[in-house]
Design an enzyme around this catalytic site. Structure first.
Site, PDB file in Angstrom:
ATOM      1  N   ASP A 153       2.008  18.272  -6.263  1.00  0.00           N
ATOM      2  CA  ASP A 153       1.821  17.220  -5.252  1.00  0.00           C
ATOM      3  C   ASP A 153       1.652  15.855  -5.922  1.00  0.00           C
ATOM      4  OD1 ASP A 153      -0.862  17.818  -5.888  1.00  0.00           O
ATOM      5  OD2 ASP A 153      -1.188  18.857  -4.002  1.00  0.00           O
ATOM      6  N   THR A 157      -1.984  17.265 -12.085  1.00  0.00           N
ATOM      7  CA  THR A 157      -2.138  18.520 -12.838  1.00  0.00           C
ATOM      8  C   THR A 157      -0.991  18.676 -13.831  1.00  0.00           C
ATOM      9  OG1 THR A 157      -3.192  19.536 -10.938  1.00  0.00           O
ATOM     10  CG2 THR A 157      -2.340  21.029 -12.593  1.00  0.00           C
TER      11      THR A 157
HETATM   12  N1  HPA Z   1      -0.753  25.592  -0.968  1.00  0.00           N
HETATM   13  C1  HPA Z   1      -1.298  26.316  -1.975  1.00  0.00           C
HETATM   14  N2  HPA Z   1      -1.674  25.783  -3.125  1.00  0.00           N
HETATM   15  C2  HPA Z   1      -1.500  24.458  -3.288  1.00  0.00           C
HETATM   16  C3  HPA Z   1      -0.938  23.650  -2.284  1.00  0.00           C
HETATM   17  C4  HPA Z   1      -0.544  24.248  -1.062  1.00  0.00           C
HETATM   18  O1  HPA Z   1      -0.033  23.596  -0.116  1.00  0.00           O
HETATM   19  N3  HPA Z   1      -0.890  22.385  -2.771  1.00  0.00           N
HETATM   20  C5  HPA Z   1      -1.402  22.449  -4.022  1.00  0.00           C
HETATM   21  N4  HPA Z   1      -1.788  23.678  -4.344  1.00  0.00           N
END
Ligand code: HPA
Ligand code: MG
Length: 233
Positions: A153, A157
């Site tokens: 996203d 990370t």
């Molecule tokens: N779902 C699961 N894990 C995640 C998400 C998501 O939308 N975004 C970042 N980690």
């Protein structure tokens, strides 16, 4: 007949790669009705819709494998699977890469290594990147490395992970991400190979979890409010 509004996505140049690379799922895509697919019965109330069916994930992954082979398939590769969310995508991607190697008579070694990260609690990102367990990644030194991650996203990370991996002095590092989320505050690194660019919604399934639940769901689905409450920590 499907109306235009019901069409899931258009393949347009991706924000993440700047080239054909991400199937863009629009903000108004509601997903498919649960009635149209099978899924574990115990999740009936916990998911809202099937956002990306398993078969579509597989077909897109096969295409990504071809992109990757075209770009970096002339050298042995170390695939670095980011656990836990990346295990299904990584496993399917590596299978498709192996099939393409066989079909094109290439004799490449594909080694798979693992790293476990955790940065989410409930549906919120925590500030820190946690690398769980001590990882000796010295095997990456001098190698072509493909990091395989399920979802990116803000890219924070991934940026931290790239820094961690680069300390082991690989020859080259590329990143394959199944999903890239359209979030307003992108601050880090985005993948070189993208499966789908999705709206800013919390999705589960195909190894993506909500507090460790839903990894056993084959499709990528949108979690319901009931599901969020039921499995909240
Ligand atoms: N779902 C699961 N894990 C995640 C998400 C998501 O939308 N975004 C970042 N980690
Ligand atoms: Mg998670």
């Amino acid at each position: 007949m499907l109306s235009r509004k019901n069409i899931m996505a258009e393949c347009v140049p991706s924000r993440a790669t700047g080239m054909e690379g991400g199937i863009v799922i629009k903000d108004d895509w509601p997903g498919y009705s649960l009635e149209l697919f099978t899924y574990p019965e115990h999740y009936r109330e916990d998911i809202e819709s099937v956002y990306i069916p398993h078969g579509v994930i597989m077909d897109r992954t096969e295409r990504l494998a071809r992109h990757i082979m075209d770009d970096i398939g002339d050298h042995d590769m170390v695939v670095l699977c980011v656990l836990k969310g990346g295990y299904k995508f990584c496993s399917d991607l590596v299978e498709f890469i192996k099939v393409q190697c066989r079909n094109s008579n290439k004799h490449l070694e594909t080694r798979v290594e693992f790293i476990r990260l955790k940065s989410y609690l409930n549906d919120q990102s925590t500030e820190d990147l946690h690398i769980i367990g001590s990882q000796d990644l010295s095997v990456l030194r001098g190698k072509n490395v493909l990091i395989v991650e399920a979802i990116v996203d803000t890219g924070k990370t991934m940026k931290a992970l790239l820094k961690h991996v680069e300390a082991f002095e690989p020859k080259m590092v590329k990143v394959a991400g199944l999903l890239v989320k359209r979030v307003p505050n992108v601050v880090g690194s985005l993948p070189d190979y993208v499966g789908f660019e999705i709206p800013n919604r919390f999705v589960v399934g195909y190894a993506l979890d909500y507090n460790e639940y839903f990894r056993d769901l084959n499709h990528i689905c949108v979690i319901s409010e009931i599901g969020k409450v039921k499995y909240k920590i």
